[in-house]
Design a protein around this motif. Structure first.
Motif, PDB file in Angstrom:
ATOM      1  N   PRO A  60      66.057  72.535  33.195  1.00  0.00           N
ATOM      2  CA  PRO A  60      66.792  73.164  32.088  1.00  0.00           C
ATOM      3  C   PRO A  60      67.356  72.129  31.118  1.00  0.00           C
ATOM      4  O   PRO A  60      67.849  71.084  31.522  1.00  0.00           O
ATOM      5  CB  PRO A  60      67.925  73.918  32.808  1.00  0.00           C
ATOM      6  CG  PRO A  60      67.412  74.159  34.182  1.00  0.00           C
ATOM      7  CD  PRO A  60      66.567  72.960  34.507  1.00  0.00           C
ATOM      8  N   ASN A  61      67.270  72.454  29.846  1.00  0.00           N
ATOM      9  CA  ASN A  61      67.811  71.593  28.797  1.00  0.00           C
ATOM     10  C   ASN A  61      69.113  72.214  28.278  1.00  0.00           C
ATOM     11  O   ASN A  61      69.094  73.252  27.618  1.00  0.00           O
ATOM     12  CB  ASN A  61      66.808  71.456  27.650  1.00  0.00           C
ATOM     13  CG  ASN A  61      67.201  70.375  26.660  1.00  0.00           C
ATOM     14  OD1 ASN A  61      68.315  69.869  26.693  1.00  0.00           O
ATOM     15  ND2 ASN A  61      66.286  70.009  25.781  1.00  0.00           N
ATOM     16  N   PHE A  62      70.229  71.588  28.605  1.00  0.00           N
ATOM     17  CA  PHE A  62      71.526  72.105  28.181  1.00  0.00           C
ATOM     18  C   PHE A  62      71.968  71.529  26.831  1.00  0.00           C
ATOM     19  O   PHE A  62      73.048  71.867  26.343  1.00  0.00           O
ATOM     20  CB  PHE A  62      72.581  71.796  29.248  1.00  0.00           C
ATOM     21  CG  PHE A  62      72.330  72.491  30.564  1.00  0.00           C
ATOM     22  CD1 PHE A  62      72.606  73.835  30.708  1.00  0.00           C
ATOM     23  CD2 PHE A  62      71.793  71.807  31.646  1.00  0.00           C
ATOM     24  CE1 PHE A  62      72.376  74.488  31.911  1.00  0.00           C
ATOM     25  CE2 PHE A  62      71.558  72.444  32.856  1.00  0.00           C
ATOM     26  CZ  PHE A  62      71.856  73.798  32.989  1.00  0.00           C
ATOM     27  N   ASN A  67      73.253  68.881  25.878  1.00  0.00           N
ATOM     28  CA  ASN A  67      74.547  68.203  25.906  1.00  0.00           C
ATOM     29  C   ASN A  67      75.714  69.127  25.559  1.00  0.00           C
ATOM     30  O   ASN A  67      76.763  68.665  25.073  1.00  0.00           O
ATOM     31  CB  ASN A  67      74.543  66.999  24.949  1.00  0.00           C
ATOM     32  CG  ASN A  67      73.518  65.952  25.352  1.00  0.00           C
ATOM     33  OD1 ASN A  67      73.392  65.622  26.511  1.00  0.00           O
ATOM     34  ND2 ASN A  67      72.780  65.450  24.367  1.00  0.00           N
ATOM     35  N   THR A  68      75.540  70.419  25.773  1.00  0.00           N
ATOM     36  CA  THR A  68      76.614  71.375  25.522  1.00  0.00           C
ATOM     37  C   THR A  68      77.724  71.183  26.563  1.00  0.00           C
ATOM     38  O   THR A  68      77.455  71.282  27.765  1.00  0.00           O
ATOM     39  CB  THR A  68      76.097  72.819  25.600  1.00  0.00           C
ATOM     40  OG1 THR A  68      75.009  72.974  24.682  1.00  0.00           O
ATOM     41  CG2 THR A  68      77.204  73.810  25.260  1.00  0.00           C
ATOM     42  N   ALA A  93      78.113  73.228  30.090  1.00  0.00           N
ATOM     43  CA  ALA A  93      76.977  74.103  30.385  1.00  0.00           C
ATOM     44  C   ALA A  93      76.348  73.789  31.735  1.00  0.00           C
ATOM     45  O   ALA A  93      76.053  74.691  32.530  1.00  0.00           O
ATOM     46  CB  ALA A  93      75.936  73.998  29.272  1.00  0.00           C
ATOM     47  N   GLU A  94      76.116  72.511  32.002  1.00  0.00           N
ATOM     48  CA  GLU A  94      75.473  72.148  33.267  1.00  0.00           C
ATOM     49  C   GLU A  94      76.360  72.482  34.459  1.00  0.00           C
ATOM     50  O   GLU A  94      75.859  72.830  35.534  1.00  0.00           O
ATOM     51  CB  GLU A  94      75.133  70.661  33.260  1.00  0.00           C
ATOM     52  CG  GLU A  94      74.254  70.237  34.415  1.00  0.00           C
ATOM     53  CD  GLU A  94      73.664  68.848  34.238  1.00  0.00           C
ATOM     54  OE1 GLU A  94      72.928  68.411  35.131  1.00  0.00           O
ATOM     55  OE2 GLU A  94      73.931  68.215  33.190  1.00  0.00           O
ATOM     56  N   ALA A 116      77.073  77.055  33.743  1.00  0.00           N
ATOM     57  CA  ALA A 116      76.028  78.035  33.439  1.00  0.00           C
ATOM     58  C   ALA A 116      74.990  78.079  34.555  1.00  0.00           C
ATOM     59  O   ALA A 116      74.745  77.084  35.235  1.00  0.00           O
ATOM     60  CB  ALA A 116      75.361  77.699  32.105  1.00  0.00           C
ATOM     61  N   PRO A 156      71.117  78.430  35.373  1.00  0.00           N
ATOM     62  CA  PRO A 156      69.776  78.391  34.776  1.00  0.00           C
ATOM     63  C   PRO A 156      68.864  79.410  35.450  1.00  0.00           C
ATOM     64  O   PRO A 156      69.226  80.023  36.466  1.00  0.00           O
ATOM     65  CB  PRO A 156      69.317  76.963  35.063  1.00  0.00           C
ATOM     66  CG  PRO A 156      70.035  76.589  36.321  1.00  0.00           C
ATOM     67  CD  PRO A 156      71.373  77.288  36.262  1.00  0.00           C
ATOM     68  N   VAL A 178      81.060  75.737  27.270  1.00  0.00           N
ATOM     69  CA  VAL A 178      80.943  76.681  28.379  1.00  0.00           C
ATOM     70  C   VAL A 178      82.015  76.343  29.403  1.00  0.00           C
ATOM     71  O   VAL A 178      82.148  75.194  29.823  1.00  0.00           O
ATOM     72  CB  VAL A 178      79.544  76.614  29.041  1.00  0.00           C
ATOM     73  CG1 VAL A 178      79.461  77.621  30.193  1.00  0.00           C
ATOM     74  CG2 VAL A 178      78.440  76.898  28.026  1.00  0.00           C
ATOM     75  N   TRP A 220      71.808  80.585  31.498  1.00  0.00           N
ATOM     76  CA  TRP A 220      71.257  79.643  30.518  1.00  0.00           C
ATOM     77  C   TRP A 220      69.732  79.775  30.475  1.00  0.00           C
ATOM     78  O   TRP A 220      69.030  79.403  31.401  1.00  0.00           O
ATOM     79  CB  TRP A 220      71.643  78.214  30.865  1.00  0.00           C
ATOM     80  CG  TRP A 220      71.415  77.270  29.722  1.00  0.00           C
ATOM     81  CD1 TRP A 220      70.274  76.569  29.448  1.00  0.00           C
ATOM     82  CD2 TRP A 220      72.349  76.958  28.680  1.00  0.00           C
ATOM     83  NE1 TRP A 220      70.435  75.836  28.298  1.00  0.00           N
ATOM     84  CE2 TRP A 220      71.699  76.049  27.801  1.00  0.00           C
ATOM     85  CE3 TRP A 220      73.663  77.346  28.408  1.00  0.00           C
ATOM     86  CZ2 TRP A 220      72.340  75.537  26.679  1.00  0.00           C
ATOM     87  CZ3 TRP A 220      74.284  76.836  27.275  1.00  0.00           C
ATOM     88  CH2 TRP A 220      73.623  75.938  26.430  1.00  0.00           C
TER      89      TRP A 220
END
Length: 419
Positions: free
Chosen positions: A110-112, A114-115, A118-119, A122, A124, A234, A254
């Motif tokens: 998953p590509n977050f 850099n939010t 999120a990692e 959220a 995935p 997030v 996500w």
């Protein structure tokens, strides 16, 4: 320990499985390595997550696929490193395996983007583990909300592509049919699903007609759309959007995109957009002789030079094509540039509703006919007769009888079992 094979395929997704099977049929000595002992059908993971089908419908033991292809050996192991210069693969157990030709079909992560948060917060939706975790979390969230009569249940789905649209639609349908039936109408009235994407429209790769139908259908089943605005933060208790909107939520899904994983980053290959490898038209890496990169790990182009989407149909066709080129390498033949047969796009938006744009000329279908077409195509693509039967039974049970597969949460463990 070091073993030598004609071909080593790393990854048993659509691309890796197709390549190994095609090579096995030609009698090539292949080693297929994956960290799991099963192949997962990714287009239906959202249905596992939303309890529409069980895990056994979308997974198939890899060894059962190759039981009649004696030249293919299946190894369940985590690959720790690859040496593309020497065509070697090193497992986490320390075993080193060498091949004449190396195929990297290692998928993506998953590509977050850099939010912030999120990692950490959220969920995935890229693997069967992700899907069962999401199903468990959703069931637990509803159980808790059933004991808290004044607390709203807000679910945020990030990503307006097919995965995000299908997940949001399935969750909204579950609120209408499952939560109302198995919990209470009062709880269903407190549940809301939000779909967020920084792109102004849903299903960006589809036509404007399909996008408009999807938008209307999502709104009709209760999905709240936040399009053209990104997620800036997030948290465990919600998300913040770029326009300042704050959505309180204890569940964020996500579906915002993928990127190349750590194995590619440490391989020595040059990474392009999304951390994937820009391959030649014949699917080989331009900087490493005898190395093919396929599936979600690769940026593959068509005859015009345009990048092809990260779809299962692209991966399957690329796997078969790569196998032919590999066989040509081994027998003194000539590689041929990959020619993709465009079969179009499909997305389900809920019970009895879907959009489909079929073939290169994009024959457009919406509504029940597209829904039936979606079911037929995905049923045909499932690997294994047992998996097809299980999926068909689940769909009949869920879409006709409104009695979906159930998610069972055991103790305090974050696990889900689709039945």
């Amino acid at each position: 320990m070091e073993d030598t094979y004609q071909v080593i395929v790393v990854g048993a997704g659509f691309a890796g499985l197709s390549a190994a099977r095609e090579l096995g049929r030609k009698g090539v000595r292949v080693l297929l390595i994956d960290s799991n002992n099963y192949h997962q059908f990714q287009p239906l993971l959202y249905q596992v997550a939303t309890s529409q089908i069980g895990v056994s419908a979308v997974t198939r033991p890899i060894r059962s696929v190759f039981r009649r292809l004696k030249s293919v050996r299946v190894m369940t192991a985590k690959v720790a490193a690859v040496d593309v210069a020497n065509h070697t693969v090193t497992t986490a157990d320390g075993d080193t395996l060498r091949a004449q030709i190396l195929v990297l079909a290692v998928g993506a992560v998953p590509n977050f983007f850099n939010t912030p948060g999120a990692e950490e917060h959220a969920l995935p939706l890229y693997s069967i583990t992700d899907a069962t975790m999401l199903g468990t979390s959703l069931t637990r969230l509803l159980d808790e909300a059933d004991r808290e009569p004044d607390v709203p249940v807000e679910v945020v789905v990030v990503g307006g592509g097919p995965t995000g649209v299908e997940t949001a639609g399935a969750m909204a349908e579950n609120i209408k049919f499952v939560v109302t039936k198995y919990f209470s109408p009062e709880l269903a009235a407190r549940c809301r699903v939000h779909l967020v994407d920084m792109v102004p429209s849903v299903l960006n790769m589809f036509s404007s007609k399909s996008q408009e139908y999807t938008r209307r259908r999502l709104l009709a089943i209760g999905v709240q759309l936040h399009m053209g605005v990104g997620v800036t933060d997030v948290r465990a208790d919600g998300v913040t959007l770029a326009d300042g909107t704050d959505i309180p939520s204890r569940m964020v899904v996500w579906a915002g995109g993928l990127k190349g994983g750590d194995l590619l980053a440490g391989s020595g290959l040059t990474q392009g957009k999304g951390g994937r490898i820009d391959v030649r038209p014949d699917l080989t890496d331009p900087g490493a002789d005898g190395v093919y990169v396929l599936g979600d790990a690769a940026n593959i182009t068509d005859a015009t030079g345009a990048k092809l989407p990260q779809l299962g149909s692209v991966a399957q066709q690329a796997g078969k094509w790569a196998a032919r080129n590999i066989y040509a390498d081994l027998t003194g033949g000539t590689r041929q540039p990959f020619k993709y047969v465009d079969k179009g796009y499909m997305a389900m938006i809920g019970r009895g509703a879907a959009v489909a744009e079929i073939g290169r000329r994009r024959l457009q279908l919406q509504g029940p006919l597209a829904f039936i077409s979606w079911l037929a195509v995905h049923l045909a693509l499932l690997s294994g007769t047992q998996q097809k039967v299980r999926a068909l039974f689940s769909w009949l049970n869920g879409y006709v009888l409104h009695s979906p597969a159930q998610v069972v949460v055991g103790g305090t463990e974050r696990r889900a079992i689709g039945q």
